[in-house]
Design a protein around this motif. Structure first.
Motif, PDB file in Angstrom:
ATOM      1  N   ILE A   1      72.365 -25.007  48.237  1.00 28.64           N
ATOM      2  CA  ILE A   1      72.442 -23.725  47.913  1.00 28.64           C
ATOM      3  C   ILE A   1      71.038 -23.180  47.856  1.00 28.64           C
ATOM      4  CG2 ILE A   1      72.918 -22.020  45.755  1.00 28.64           C
ATOM      5  CD1 ILE A   1      75.195 -23.561  45.138  1.00 28.64           C
ATOM      6  N   ILE A   2      70.668 -22.042  48.324  1.00 30.25           N
ATOM      7  CA  ILE A   2      69.311 -21.458  48.485  1.00 30.25           C
ATOM      8  C   ILE A   2      69.349 -20.645  47.336  1.00 30.25           C
ATOM      9  CG2 ILE A   2      67.593 -20.516  49.983  1.00 30.25           C
ATOM     10  CD1 ILE A   2      69.258 -21.593  52.289  1.00 30.25           C
ATOM     11  N   PHE A   3      68.231 -20.510  46.425  1.00 32.72           N
ATOM     12  CA  PHE A   3      67.700 -19.825  45.530  1.00 32.72           C
ATOM     13  C   PHE A   3      66.617 -18.705  45.941  1.00 32.72           C
ATOM     14  CE2 PHE A   3      70.280 -21.158  41.774  1.00 32.72           C
ATOM     15  CZ  PHE A   3      71.036 -22.479  42.355  1.00 32.72           C
ATOM     16  N   GLY A   4      66.893 -17.679  45.158  1.00 35.65           N
ATOM     17  CA  GLY A   4      65.927 -16.699  45.329  1.00 35.65           C
ATOM     18  C   GLY A   4      64.900 -16.925  44.122  1.00 35.65           C
ATOM     19  N   SER A   5      63.850 -16.072  44.193  1.00 38.31           N
ATOM     20  CA  SER A   5      62.791 -16.526  43.205  1.00 38.31           C
ATOM     21  C   SER A   5      63.075 -15.695  41.640  1.00 38.31           C
ATOM     22  CB  SER A   5      61.411 -15.958  43.615  1.00 38.31           C
ATOM     23  OG  SER A   5      61.518 -14.550  44.029  1.00 38.31           O
ATOM     24  N   GLY A   6      64.036 -14.899  41.757  1.00 39.28           N
ATOM     25  CA  GLY A   6      64.539 -14.367  40.706  1.00 39.28           C
ATOM     26  C   GLY A   6      63.629 -12.965  40.202  1.00 39.28           C
ATOM     27  N   THR A   7      64.525 -12.333  39.345  1.00 40.11           N
ATOM     28  CA  THR A   7      63.988 -10.850  38.868  1.00 40.11           C
ATOM     29  C   THR A   7      64.029 -11.161  37.450  1.00 40.11           C
ATOM     30  OG1 THR A   7      64.868  -9.613  40.658  1.00 40.11           O
ATOM     31  CG2 THR A   7      64.235  -8.538  38.533  1.00 40.11           C
ATOM     32  N   ARG A   8      62.771 -10.889  36.744  1.00 38.24           N
ATOM     33  CA  ARG A   8      62.830 -10.907  35.333  1.00 38.24           C
ATOM     34  C   ARG A   8      63.274  -9.738  34.640  1.00 38.24           C
ATOM     35  NH1 ARG A   8      58.049 -12.046  35.293  1.00 38.24           N
ATOM     36  NH2 ARG A   8      56.921 -10.281  34.231  1.00 38.24           N
ATOM     37  N   LEU A   9      64.300  -9.485  33.879  1.00 38.72           N
ATOM     38  CA  LEU A   9      64.706  -8.439  33.292  1.00 38.72           C
ATOM     39  C   LEU A   9      64.379  -8.008  31.813  1.00 38.72           C
ATOM     40  CD1 LEU A   9      66.416  -6.087  33.631  1.00 38.72           C
ATOM     41  CD2 LEU A   9      68.506  -7.301  33.126  1.00 38.72           C
TER      42      LEU A   9
ATOM     43  N   ALA B   1      69.445  -8.607  24.420  1.00 41.19           N
ATOM     44  CA  ALA B   1      69.970 -10.020  24.637  1.00 41.19           C
ATOM     45  C   ALA B   1      70.156 -10.305  26.176  1.00 41.19           C
ATOM     46  CB  ALA B   1      71.284 -10.279  23.748  1.00 41.19           C
ATOM     47  N   ASP B   2      70.510  -9.377  26.970  1.00 35.34           N
ATOM     48  CA  ASP B   2      70.624  -9.557  28.282  1.00 35.34           C
ATOM     49  C   ASP B   2      69.166  -9.675  29.218  1.00 35.34           C
ATOM     50  OD1 ASP B   2      72.811  -6.888  28.558  1.00 35.34           O
ATOM     51  OD2 ASP B   2      73.128  -8.845  28.288  1.00 35.34           O
ATOM     52  N   SER B   3      67.836  -9.615  28.240  1.00 41.62           N
ATOM     53  CA  SER B   3      66.638  -9.751  28.930  1.00 41.62           C
ATOM     54  C   SER B   3      66.641 -11.383  29.335  1.00 41.62           C
ATOM     55  CB  SER B   3      65.600  -9.601  27.862  1.00 41.62           C
ATOM     56  OG  SER B   3      65.542  -8.301  27.601  1.00 41.62           O
ATOM     57  N   ALA B   4      66.164 -11.873  30.546  1.00 48.41           N
ATOM     58  CA  ALA B   4      66.235 -12.950  31.215  1.00 48.41           C
ATOM     59  C   ALA B   4      65.703 -12.920  32.651  1.00 48.41           C
ATOM     60  CB  ALA B   4      67.570 -13.683  31.077  1.00 48.41           C
ATOM     61  N   THR B   5      65.677 -14.060  33.081  1.00 44.46           N
ATOM     62  CA  THR B   5      65.660 -14.086  34.692  1.00 44.46           C
ATOM     63  C   THR B   5      66.657 -14.180  35.600  1.00 44.46           C
ATOM     64  OG1 THR B   5      63.350 -14.859  34.461  1.00 44.46           O
ATOM     65  CG2 THR B   5      64.210 -15.190  36.714  1.00 44.46           C
ATOM     66  N   TYR B   6      67.166 -13.523  36.413  1.00 40.96           N
ATOM     67  CA  TYR B   6      68.299 -13.604  37.121  1.00 40.96           C
ATOM     68  C   TYR B   6      67.944 -13.846  38.591  1.00 40.96           C
ATOM     69  CZ  TYR B   6      70.482 -11.329  33.086  1.00 40.96           C
ATOM     70  OH  TYR B   6      70.972 -10.873  31.757  1.00 40.96           O
ATOM     71  N   LEU B   7      68.741 -14.984  39.020  1.00 43.69           N
ATOM     72  CA  LEU B   7      68.499 -15.423  40.369  1.00 43.69           C
ATOM     73  C   LEU B   7      69.829 -15.462  41.080  1.00 43.69           C
ATOM     74  CD1 LEU B   7      67.545 -19.100  38.933  1.00 43.69           C
ATOM     75  CD2 LEU B   7      65.749 -17.178  39.660  1.00 43.69           C
ATOM     76  N   CYS B   8      69.527 -15.018  42.335  1.00 46.87           N
ATOM     77  CA  CYS B   8      70.825 -15.276  43.207  1.00 46.87           C
ATOM     78  C   CYS B   8      70.816 -16.224  44.290  1.00 46.87           C
ATOM     79  CB  CYS B   8      70.858 -13.665  44.021  1.00 46.87           C
ATOM     80  SG  CYS B   8      69.380 -13.637  45.449  1.00 46.87           S
ATOM     81  N   ALA B   9      71.601 -16.933  44.608  1.00 45.89           N
ATOM     82  CA  ALA B   9      72.064 -18.030  45.459  1.00 45.89           C
ATOM     83  C   ALA B   9      72.768 -17.998  46.313  1.00 45.89           C
ATOM     84  CB  ALA B   9      72.078 -19.090  44.494  1.00 45.89           C
TER      85      ALA B   9
ATOM     86  N   ILE C   1      65.433 -15.582  51.272  1.00 46.18           N
ATOM     87  CA  ILE C   1      66.206 -14.701  50.342  1.00 46.18           C
ATOM     88  C   ILE C   1      65.101 -13.748  49.341  1.00 46.18           C
ATOM     89  CG2 ILE C   1      67.329 -14.565  48.128  1.00 46.18           C
ATOM     90  CD1 ILE C   1      68.380 -17.276  48.865  1.00 46.18           C
ATOM     91  N   GLU C   2      65.249 -12.622  49.158  1.00 47.96           N
ATOM     92  CA  GLU C   2      64.383 -11.654  48.559  1.00 47.96           C
ATOM     93  C   GLU C   2      65.054 -11.167  47.606  1.00 47.96           C
ATOM     94  OE1 GLU C   2      60.793 -10.796  51.662  1.00 47.96           O
ATOM     95  OE2 GLU C   2      62.233  -9.214  51.138  1.00 47.96           O
ATOM     96  N   GLN C   3      64.387 -11.263  46.190  1.00 46.06           N
ATOM     97  CA  GLN C   3      65.079 -10.331  45.099  1.00 46.06           C
ATOM     98  C   GLN C   3      63.760  -9.349  45.186  1.00 46.06           C
ATOM     99  OE1 GLN C   3      66.614 -14.102  42.902  1.00 46.06           O
ATOM    100  NE2 GLN C   3      67.364 -12.141  41.855  1.00 46.06           N
ATOM    101  N   ASN C   4      64.418  -8.040  45.254  1.00 45.12           N
ATOM    102  CA  ASN C   4      63.240  -7.045  45.421  1.00 45.12           C
ATOM    103  C   ASN C   4      62.353  -6.808  44.273  1.00 45.12           C
ATOM    104  OD1 ASN C   4      65.260  -6.027  43.669  1.00 45.12           O
ATOM    105  ND2 ASN C   4      64.997  -3.761  44.470  1.00 45.12           N
ATOM    106  N   SER C   5      62.794  -7.122  42.866  1.00 42.58           N
ATOM    107  CA  SER C   5      61.737  -6.789  42.072  1.00 42.58           C
ATOM    108  C   SER C   5      61.384  -8.087  41.282  1.00 42.58           C
ATOM    109  CB  SER C   5      62.472  -5.654  41.027  1.00 42.58           C
ATOM    110  OG  SER C   5      62.704  -4.502  41.604  1.00 42.58           O
ATOM    111  N   GLU C   6      60.310  -8.449  41.131  1.00 41.57           N
ATOM    112  CA  GLU C   6      59.658  -9.462  40.414  1.00 41.57           C
ATOM    113  C   GLU C   6      60.245  -9.081  38.735  1.00 41.57           C
ATOM    114  OE1 GLU C   6      55.943 -11.197  41.310  1.00 41.57           O
ATOM    115  OE2 GLU C   6      55.694 -11.751  39.157  1.00 41.57           O
TER     116      GLU C   6
END
Lengths: 113, 114
Positions: free
Chosen positions: B102-110, B83-91, B4-9
């Motif tokens: 469940i397999i998680f991605g490494s997340g995108t820090r928004l 307030a939406d600033s956080a890391t978002y993970l797809c799974a 799984i890849e989340q395209n932006s760190e």
């Protein structure tokens, strides 16, 4: 009214020691998990228990031993701690269905000196 | 192996704009895809789930799409707020055959800047 609680929140210990992390959920879920989140933020499953029965056991060293005394508790015991064990460990719970969300505790940050 | 890849760190956008996060996967046929939010020092919190036969799912300012041909999910936050600033993970959830793994991605820090 915490849903998934794990203790301790921080654990700092010497290499070679044995330590335990406790987890409890009050959501009435029948499945519980342990995850490890490393410095690169990858969240990797370690173990899963359903109704106290081990369901998932990923390639985790046998120094890690989960124990589920009942559906609401899943503890993690780690023997002979190594530097590479430093990470944040998350406990989670869900219902035993594939489309159910997982509810996570706030993690235990383990630091090995 | 499954990947799984989340395209932006990290993603940094202006308040009020739409944030779009991408999740791509290979060597996997998930029955469901989930998105989670993780704040510093906290555990992930479930946001949305989308099934393989659903193209789109919405919840308030959140929208998720799921393209099983492209093997991709997009996660949108409209009218973004600091307030939406956080890391978002797809799974990815493979269904019963995966024994609820469940397999998680490494997340995108928004980060949403005012």
């Amino acid at each position: 009214d915490t849903a998934v609680s794990q203790t301790p929140k921080y654990l700092v210990t010497q290499m070679g020691n044995d330590k335990s992390i406790k987890c409890e959920q009050n959501l009435g879920h029948d499945t519980m998990y342990w995850y490890k989140q490393d410095s690169k933020k990858f969240l990797k499953i370690m173990f899963s228990y359903n109704n106290k029965e081990l369901i998932i056991n990923e390639t985790v060293p046998n120094r890690f031993s989960p124990k589920s005394p009942d559906k609401a508790h899943l503890n993690l015991h780690i023997n002979s701690l190594e530097l590479g064990d430093s990470a944040v460990y998350f406990c989670a719970s869900s219902q035993w269905q594939s489309n159910q969300p997982q509810h996570f505790g706030d993690g235990t940050r383990l630091s090995i000196l | 192996s499954q990947k799984i890849e989340q395209n932006s760190e990290a993603l940094n956008i202006q308040e009020g704009k739409t944030a779009t996060l991408t999740c791509n996967y290979t060597n996997y046929s998930p029955a469901y895809l989930q998105w989670y939010r993780q704040d510093p020092g906290r555990g992930p919190v479930f946001l949305l789930l989308i099934r393989e036969n659903e193209k789109e799912k919405r919840k308030e300012r959140l929208k998720v799409t799921f393209d099983t041909t492209l093997k991709q999910s997009l996660f949108h936050i409209t009218a973004s707020q600091p307030a939406d600033s956080a890391t978002y993970l797809c799974a990815l959830d493979g269904g019963y055959s995966s024994a609820s793994k469940i397999i998680f991605g490494s997340g995108t820090r928004l980060s949403i800047r005012p």
